[in-house]
Motif scaffolding. Sequence first.
Motif, PDB file in Angstrom:
ATOM      1  N   GLU A  54       0.825  -1.210   0.000  1.00  0.00           N
ATOM      2  CA  GLU A  54       0.000   0.000   0.000  1.00  0.00           C
ATOM      3  C   GLU A  54       0.860   1.262   0.000  1.00  0.00           C
ATOM      4  OE1 GLU A  54      -3.355   0.081   2.752  1.00  0.00           O
ATOM      5  OE2 GLU A  54      -3.056  -2.051   3.144  1.00  0.00           O
ATOM      6  N   LEU A  55       2.172   1.111   0.039  1.00  0.00           N
ATOM      7  CA  LEU A  55       3.077   2.251   0.184  1.00  0.00           C
ATOM      8  C   LEU A  55       3.854   2.525  -1.099  1.00  0.00           C
ATOM      9  CD1 LEU A  55       4.622   1.404   3.674  1.00  0.00           C
ATOM     10  CD2 LEU A  55       2.623   2.834   3.191  1.00  0.00           C
ATOM     11  N   ILE A  56       4.101   3.802  -1.352  1.00  0.00           N
ATOM     12  CA  ILE A  56       5.016   4.239  -2.390  1.00  0.00           C
ATOM     13  C   ILE A  56       6.232   4.805  -1.671  1.00  0.00           C
ATOM     14  CG2 ILE A  56       5.391   5.801  -4.336  1.00  0.00           C
ATOM     15  CD1 ILE A  56       3.372   3.578  -4.884  1.00  0.00           C
ATOM     16  N   ASP A  67       9.788   1.998  -5.159  1.00  0.00           N
ATOM     17  CA  ASP A  67       8.723   2.303  -6.105  1.00  0.00           C
ATOM     18  C   ASP A  67       9.165   3.362  -7.112  1.00  0.00           C
ATOM     19  OD1 ASP A  67       6.240   0.791  -4.972  1.00  0.00           O
ATOM     20  OD2 ASP A  67       7.232   1.694  -3.244  1.00  0.00           O
ATOM     21  N   ILE A  68       9.892   4.373  -6.636  1.00  0.00           N
ATOM     22  CA  ILE A  68      10.453   5.403  -7.518  1.00  0.00           C
ATOM     23  C   ILE A  68      11.900   5.635  -7.111  1.00  0.00           C
ATOM     24  CG2 ILE A  68      10.268   7.759  -8.407  1.00  0.00           C
ATOM     25  CD1 ILE A  68       7.366   7.810  -7.399  1.00  0.00           C
ATOM     26  N   PHE A  69      12.801   5.656  -8.085  1.00  0.00           N
ATOM     27  CA  PHE A  69      14.189   6.010  -7.807  1.00  0.00           C
ATOM     28  C   PHE A  69      14.552   7.199  -8.697  1.00  0.00           C
ATOM     29  CE2 PHE A  69      18.828   5.696  -7.861  1.00  0.00           C
ATOM     30  CZ  PHE A  69      19.073   5.588  -6.500  1.00  0.00           C
ATOM     31  N   TYR A  70      15.095   8.233  -8.063  1.00  0.00           N
ATOM     32  CA  TYR A  70      15.415   9.481  -8.754  1.00  0.00           C
ATOM     33  C   TYR A  70      16.918   9.689  -8.906  1.00  0.00           C
ATOM     34  CZ  TYR A  70      10.737  11.358  -7.418  1.00  0.00           C
ATOM     35  OH  TYR A  70       9.392  11.584  -7.228  1.00  0.00           O
ATOM     36  N   HIS A  71      17.286  10.344 -10.003  1.00  0.00           N
ATOM     37  CA  HIS A  71      18.591  10.992 -10.025  1.00  0.00           C
ATOM     38  C   HIS A  71      18.388  12.380  -9.429  1.00  0.00           C
ATOM     39  CE1 HIS A  71      22.357  12.669 -12.114  1.00  0.00           C
ATOM     40  NE2 HIS A  71      22.686  12.000 -11.016  1.00  0.00           N
TER      41      HIS A  71
END
Length: 331
Positions: free
Chosen positions: A90-92, A132-136
């Motif tokens: 249920e988590l991002i 869930d999301i990986f950023y530069h």
Amino acid sequence: MYAASDKRYQSMPYQRVGASGLKLPRISLGLWHNFGDVDRIENQKEIIFGAFDRGITHFDLANNYGPPAGSAERNFGRILREDLRGYRDELIISSKAGYYMWPGPYGEWGSKKNIIASCDQSLQRLGLDYLDIFYHHRPDPDTPLLETAQALDLLVRQGKALYIGVSNYSTAQTQAIAQIFKQLGTPFIIHQPQYNMFNRSIEQGLTDVLAAEHLGAITFSPLAQGLLTERYLNGIPADSRAARSSSPFLQPDNVEATLATVRQLHQIAVERGQSLAEMALAWNLRQPTVTSVLVGASRLSQLEDSLKALDHLDFSPEELQKIDQTLAQAQ
């Protein structure tokens, strides 16, 4: 043992990120401050549990968040392991790499070496199999954009990230890396820029690129590091960030110069039936490409105040014109 509220999805609106299948809460919790080893774990738990109970499913981190660097990920990982493990789906959960993290030539920026190692370290600190999301976190002036993009794409193919994002990229850099990601087939869906009433630079081309490329934005510093709150209406408090900060933006001279504008904006907010902070968050969310706004919190009541912005997101043309005129006078 923590048990989430049965009513957690009743009031929070969610919005799709660009053209992707992912939805984010309109307000997300950023763990830049207040979640390091210098902060009480009991308070961290109260904020995180309170956020999830109110429908905030997205928790945003970076490898260097703390202090010390890395401690925000470790602390969130501990809370996840001890109390939130059953709610993982249920988590991002997002993190980032790019700013200085360890000594030597591989501890920052955007090389494949740094990005892969950074992601592996973040996963270890968090105790997760994937993000869930990986950023530069910031563009690298010396590494080819293709190398950075290929490294981020590899993380997806390795199952370490579901989606990819960038942060602090210019309009031209965003356009360029979006084209590379298209060729690679990378699920690049989101940009994390700074955006607030005193920093509207994303309106000078970036929002157009985001719309054209079907990307979403999640904005940080929506309250201009506290300036767009009632905290500074009567001057600079001795215990405020402006009184002790080394940030050029929060130097006393800069703060003093904006106080007249802050007071005018506060009056507009009062006429709308909102606090200044609530109006500033709602103003961020009026932007069509903004999927979610990141807020920080040092206590649960502060987060609860931010969530009140969701009660009044609409603006009349007259209100927007009055805000624009007020901000134009300050330039």
